[in-house]
Write an enzyme that holds these catalytic residues in place. Structure first.
Site, short mmCIF file in Angstrom:
data_model
loop_
_atom_site.label_atom_id
_atom_site.label_comp_id
_atom_site.label_asym_id
_atom_site.label_seq_id
_atom_site.Cartn_x
_atom_site.Cartn_y
_atom_site.Cartn_z
N THR A 72 0.83 -1.20 0.00
CA THR A 72 0.00 0.00 0.00
C THR A 72 0.87 1.26 0.00
O THR A 72 0.62 2.21 -0.75
CB THR A 72 -0.94 -0.01 1.22
OG1 THR A 72 -1.74 -1.20 1.18
CG2 THR A 72 -1.85 1.21 1.23
N ASN A 150 -6.07 -9.41 -7.96
CA ASN A 150 -6.05 -10.28 -6.79
C ASN A 150 -7.30 -11.14 -6.65
O ASN A 150 -7.26 -12.20 -6.04
CB ASN A 150 -5.85 -9.45 -5.52
CG ASN A 150 -6.70 -8.20 -5.49
OD1 ASN A 150 -6.63 -7.34 -6.37
ND2 ASN A 150 -7.54 -8.08 -4.48
N GLN A 178 0.46 -9.02 -6.89
CA GLN A 178 0.03 -10.41 -7.12
C GLN A 178 0.84 -11.10 -8.21
O GLN A 178 0.78 -12.32 -8.34
CB GLN A 178 -1.46 -10.46 -7.48
CG GLN A 178 -2.39 -10.12 -6.35
CD GLN A 178 -2.33 -11.12 -5.18
OE1 GLN A 178 -1.86 -12.25 -5.32
NE2 GLN A 178 -2.80 -10.69 -4.02
N SER A 198 4.83 -6.57 -2.53
CA SER A 198 4.63 -6.69 -1.09
C SER A 198 5.17 -8.02 -0.57
O SER A 198 4.94 -9.07 -1.17
CB SER A 198 3.13 -6.59 -0.78
OG SER A 198 2.90 -6.93 0.57
N HIS A 200 4.44 -9.94 2.11
CA HIS A 200 3.61 -11.02 2.66
C HIS A 200 2.79 -11.75 1.61
O HIS A 200 2.13 -12.74 1.91
CB HIS A 200 2.73 -10.51 3.81
CG HIS A 200 1.56 -9.67 3.43
ND1 HIS A 200 0.28 -10.16 3.42
CD2 HIS A 200 1.47 -8.38 3.07
CE1 HIS A 200 -0.55 -9.19 3.08
NE2 HIS A 200 0.15 -8.10 2.86
N THR A 236 14.35 4.57 9.65
CA THR A 236 15.32 3.49 9.83
C THR A 236 14.79 2.20 9.20
O THR A 236 13.63 1.84 9.41
CB THR A 236 15.63 3.28 11.32
OG1 THR A 236 16.12 4.53 11.83
CG2 THR A 236 16.68 2.19 11.54
N CYS A 324 -17.29 -8.02 2.50
CA CYS A 324 -17.82 -8.24 3.84
C CYS A 324 -17.25 -7.22 4.81
O CYS A 324 -17.86 -6.87 5.81
CB CYS A 324 -17.50 -9.64 4.32
SG CYS A 324 -15.80 -10.11 4.02
C1 LIG Z 1 -2.26 -7.24 -0.91
C2 LIG Z 1 -2.25 -6.30 -2.05
C3 LIG Z 1 -1.84 -4.97 -1.89
C4 LIG Z 1 -1.47 -4.38 -0.56
O1 LIG Z 1 -0.27 -4.86 -0.02
P1 LIG Z 1 -0.03 -4.66 1.55
O2 LIG Z 1 1.40 -5.06 1.74
O3 LIG Z 1 -0.98 -5.57 2.25
O4 LIG Z 1 -0.27 -3.23 1.85
C5 LIG Z 1 -1.84 -4.15 -3.01
N1 LIG Z 1 -2.21 -4.62 -4.20
C6 LIG Z 1 -2.59 -5.89 -4.40
C7 LIG Z 1 -2.99 -6.34 -5.76
C8 LIG Z 1 -2.65 -6.77 -3.33
O5 LIG Z 1 -3.06 -8.03 -3.53
#
Ligand SMILES: *Cc1c(COP(=O)(O)O)cnc(C)c1O
Length: 389
Positions: A72, A150, A178, A198, A200, A236, A324
């Site tokens: 984000t 996504n 993605q 990202s 995660h 940092t 949701c």
């Molecule tokens: C998860 C996602 C984000 C956001 O990433 P975060 O690290 O959770 O802020 C942005 N764009 C897409 C397409 C995502 O799937």
């Protein structure tokens, strides 16, 4: 109870190799990379190594990598920077199916004096490219288009779009959160100016991301502070998570083949078995041009939330196509943009796999989901109507 996690587009498990690589940077090597002594210097070296690994996966140079706190932040930074470096231009082009990290920001900017064009998609979730090119003007500061969606998993033709936009004096940003690790990306031949990813979503921890900024792109930082990241992002460095993301990108490069073969086959088997066993079910999105791990299936005349609850009771973690989080049961903006019919959109479930899924897990879903849909339909007035009609 066994758990079957098929919600990898929401977040992923941290890979054990990634955790091993990062943990010394939470315990032993706690120096601030900006400090002068050797103890901190080795931390700085490790950050540069991480940047090189990310760059390698993207076909970029290490100096083009800026670490951020999440996808984000990367998306927001890119769009703000593009607007700041083109202060006379007031127009933004994006799509109707972006993640909220881009969509909500653009909606906010539209209330602050910017004009935003939202490119539509067709019933398969494919971009209307004519609309996109027709709406570029001399006033357009930035085009922001995701590499892959996504929810539907549909992949957009970013290389083609980037080549069309280049040399028009418009900044081109792509949210590739993605796509990275699932789709081969080579920025040495795809002229995007900025790209977000990202941690995660690719088996690194939450709370770390990257903004790629092509050499020569005008840029001004979003977080203004210290001279970290060559002055492009103050604060940092989140050392351990950055080390983790470097390792995750290295692994992603090694596993991209598996994503596109073994994981894709698991996904395809899940999809075809569910479609064979469940009447009135259909896939949302362009199956020919889709992420290898994702399928979004609409089951007529059931409520997605109810399906999720019943699947949760037998350990299956997936997600529905309704918003949701907003408290309403409106179908998601993506399914609405695709024009998915009301009763199918309401019963849409997204399964997103990863390299940690097994054949047995897929069997578990194939065995248990059809009776769940059956049970819910027996209680549904929509289903009774459609059967009678
Ligand atoms: C998860 C996602 C984000 C956001 O990433 P975060 O690290 O959770 O802020 C942005 N764009 C897409 C397409 C995502 O799937």
């Amino acid at each position: 109870m066994k758990m079957v996690y098929v919600d990898n587009n929401a977040t992923t498990q941290v890979a054990s190799e990634v955790f091993e690589e990062m943990s010394p940077y939470l315990t032993r090597y706690y120096g601030n990379p900006s400090s002068m002594y050797t103890f901190a210097g080795q931390v700085g070296d490790k950050l540069r190594e991480a940047a090189a690994k990310v760059a390698d996966l993207l076909g970029a140079a290490p100096e083009e990598i800026v670490f951020t706190s999440c996808g984000t932040e990367s998306d927001n930074t890119a769009i703000h920077a593009a607007l700041r470096s083109n202060p006379d231009k007031r127009h933004i082009v994006t799509t109707r199916v972006e993640h909220p990290a881009v969509k909500s920001l653009c909606e906010d900017l539209s209330k602050r004096g910017y004009r935003v064009s939202f490119v539509p998609v067709d019933h398969k979730g494919r971009l209307d490219l004519d609309y996109l090119y027709d709406h570029l003007t001399d006033d357009t500061a930035v085009v922001s288009i995701m590499w892959a969606n996504n929810e539907s998993g549909v992949i957009f033709p970013i290389p083609e779009i980037a080549k069309k936009i280049r040399d028009r004096g418009i900044v081109f940003h792509t949210d590739a959160v993605q796509a990275v690790g699932k789709v081969p990306i080579d920025l040495s031949s795809v002229p995007v100016d900025m790209l977000a990813l990202s941690g995660h979503k690719l088996h690194a921890p939450k709370g770390v991301g990257v903004l790629y900024i092509r050499k020569g792109t005008k840029f001004s930082p979003f977080l203004i502070g210290g001279h970290q990241e060559r002055g492009r992002r103050g604060g940092t460095e989140n050392v351990a998570s950055i080390v983790a993301l470097g390792k995750a990108c290295e692994l992603a490069g090694q596993h991209i083949e598996e994503e596109n073969t073994r994981v894709a086959r698991l996904r395809d088997r899940l999809e075809s078995e569910l479609l064979a066993r469940i009447d009135k079910a259909s896939v949302n999105g362009d199956v020919k041009n889709r992420l290898p791990n994702t399928t979004s299936i609409g089951f007529d005349a059931v409520e997605g939330e109810a399906v999720l609850l019943l699947m949760d009771q037998i350990g299956i973690c997936a997600s529905s196509g309704s918003a949701c989080t907003s408290g309403s049961l409106e179908p998601s903006h993506v399914l609405r943009a695709m024009g998915v019919p009301f009763t199918s959109a309401h019963g849409s479930i997204r399964f997103s796999l990863s390299r940690y899924n097994t054949e047995e897990q897929i069997d578990h879903i194939i065995e248990h989901l059809p009776p769940i849909i059956d049970r819910l339909r027996k209680m549904s007035p929509f289903w009774k109507q459609s059967q009678a009609g």
